[in-house]
Motif scaffolding. Structure first.
Motif, PDB file in Angstrom:
ATOM      1  N   ILE A 193       0.835  -1.203   0.000  1.00  0.00           N
ATOM      2  CA  ILE A 193       0.000   0.000   0.000  1.00  0.00           C
ATOM      3  C   ILE A 193       0.867   1.249   0.000  1.00  0.00           C
ATOM      4  O   ILE A 193       0.563   2.232  -0.692  1.00  0.00           O
ATOM      5  CB  ILE A 193      -0.956  -0.001   1.208  1.00  0.00           C
ATOM      6  N   ASN A 194       1.972   1.206   0.739  1.00  0.00           N
ATOM      7  CA  ASN A 194       2.872   2.362   0.756  1.00  0.00           C
ATOM      8  C   ASN A 194       3.476   2.608  -0.618  1.00  0.00           C
ATOM      9  O   ASN A 194       3.613   3.756  -1.051  1.00  0.00           O
ATOM     10  CB  ASN A 194       3.984   2.139   1.780  1.00  0.00           C
ATOM     11  N   LEU A 195       3.788   1.526  -1.347  1.00  0.00           N
ATOM     12  CA  LEU A 195       4.303   1.687  -2.707  1.00  0.00           C
ATOM     13  C   LEU A 195       3.255   2.335  -3.605  1.00  0.00           C
ATOM     14  O   LEU A 195       3.590   3.192  -4.434  1.00  0.00           O
ATOM     15  CB  LEU A 195       4.710   0.329  -3.279  1.00  0.00           C
ATOM     16  N   HIS A 196       1.995   1.951  -3.432  1.00  0.00           N
ATOM     17  CA  HIS A 196       0.916   2.564  -4.210  1.00  0.00           C
ATOM     18  C   HIS A 196       0.792   4.052  -3.887  1.00  0.00           C
ATOM     19  O   HIS A 196       0.559   4.878  -4.778  1.00  0.00           O
ATOM     20  CB  HIS A 196      -0.412   1.858  -3.929  1.00  0.00           C
ATOM     21  N   ILE A 197       0.927   4.406  -2.614  1.00  0.00           N
ATOM     22  CA  ILE A 197       0.814   5.809  -2.205  1.00  0.00           C
ATOM     23  C   ILE A 197       1.955   6.629  -2.802  1.00  0.00           C
ATOM     24  O   ILE A 197       1.745   7.727  -3.335  1.00  0.00           O
ATOM     25  CB  ILE A 197       0.806   5.917  -0.673  1.00  0.00           C
ATOM     26  N   VAL A 198       3.174   6.084  -2.708  1.00  0.00           N
ATOM     27  CA  VAL A 198       4.327   6.793  -3.272  1.00  0.00           C
ATOM     28  C   VAL A 198       4.164   6.930  -4.786  1.00  0.00           C
ATOM     29  O   VAL A 198       4.438   7.982  -5.363  1.00  0.00           O
ATOM     30  CB  VAL A 198       5.643   6.052  -2.929  1.00  0.00           C
TER      31      VAL A 198
END
Length: 304
Positions: A193-198
């Motif tokens: 999810i953090n990769l998607h946000i970045v």
């Protein structure tokens, strides 16, 4: 959809836990917020009712000021109220609403800044075709696309957030709800999810920042062909835009274009781009723009 979520509310840690500092925060940020609303309101109303500010640049400036006022409103009122509250509690639904509104108006500001740079490029590099290309119909369609793009970005953010399960600690180490602090509280591995946000927020910030600087590089290069007066006027306008871009984008890139890492300075950086920049934008555009100052003086002196 809310998934395996036993948390109905969150507690915001705020900027400080010191009672005296919180009173200072209340006074300072109440003044800054009211000044932001007043400054942006003056620009919006001046452009709306002035007969001289009818060019596409001021059409986009109208929406930038509107987005600034709304963007500041997504965070400043809660910070002000929480600074004099014993418990800084925000419900789950309020938190999700704040995330959506925050990213919506922040993304809208990004898109409007891009449109303003396109407008300046056309005005300076394609002067003979400027009025044809940047017609009222085209400008309206571009702003509508900015609204749609902002909505898509915000929906992507909120859908990612709604997938996070919260079952333990509910103290958000921030003064408003945002994706990065919430990821620290989720009861799951948040790496993907953090990769998607970045990829979502970080890419928008980085790509638009690069696009803006490339466009202004072309504009500044083309000034060699302008007359001395035209060069001075164009340079003054572009300098204002570049200042606004740096003030807004550098903190945003620092916050969103990096992996999940929380730094102590994050809160102060967030204060700058959520409260400081919306106040500085109207000051930059009015103090460096004689046309806006004259229109504002003429309009409001006649009314009052």
């Amino acid at each position: 959809m809310q998934v395996n979520n036993s948390v109905n509310e969150f507690i915001l840690s705020g900027l400080t836990q010191d009672a005296l500092k919180e009173k200072l925060i209340f006074v300072i940020f109440l003044f800054l917020y009211l000044a932001t609303l007043l400054a942006n309101f003056l620009i919006v109303m001046t452009i709306r009712y002035s007969q001289t500010l009818r060019s596409p640049m001021y059409f986009f400036l109208f929406y930038l000021s509107f987005a600034d006022a709304c963007f500041s409103t997504t965070t400043a009122p809660r910070l002000i109220v929480d600074s004099i509250s014993e418990k800084k509690i925000i419900s789950y639904n309020e938190c999700m609403t704040q995330i959506f509104a925050f990213h919506f108006f922040g993304c809208m500001e990004i898109f409007v800044l891009i449109l303003m740079s396109c407008d300046r490029y056309m005005a300076i590099c394609k002067p003979l075709r400027y009025t044809t290309i940047m017609s009222q119909r085209v400008c309206g369609a571009l702003v509508n696309l900015a609204w749609v793009g902002s909505c898509i970005h915000s929906l992507a953010q909120i859908l990612l957030t709604l997938r996070l399960p919260f079952c333990g600690p509910n103290v958000i180490d921030h003064y408003f709800c945002d994706m990065q602090p919430l990821l620290k509280l989720a009861c799951m591995d948040t790496y993907i999810i953090n990769l998607h946000i970045v990829f979502n927020s970080g890419t928008i910030c980085m790509v638009s920042f690069i696009m803006l600087f490339i466009s202004y590089a072309f504009i500044l290069h083309s000034l060699n062909k302008q007359s001395a007066e035209g060069r001075r006027k164009a340079l003054s306008t572009c300098t204002s835009h570049i200042i606004v871009i740096i003030l807004f984008y550098v903190p945003c890139i620092f916050t969103y274009a990096r992996p999940l890492t929380i730094f102590p300075v994050d809160k102060m950086v967030a204060v700058f781009y959520t409260i400081g920049t919306p106040l500085l934008n109207p000051l930059v555009y009015t103090l460096r723009n004689a046309e806006v100052k004259n229109a504002m003086r003429k309009l409001w002196c006649n009314k009052f």
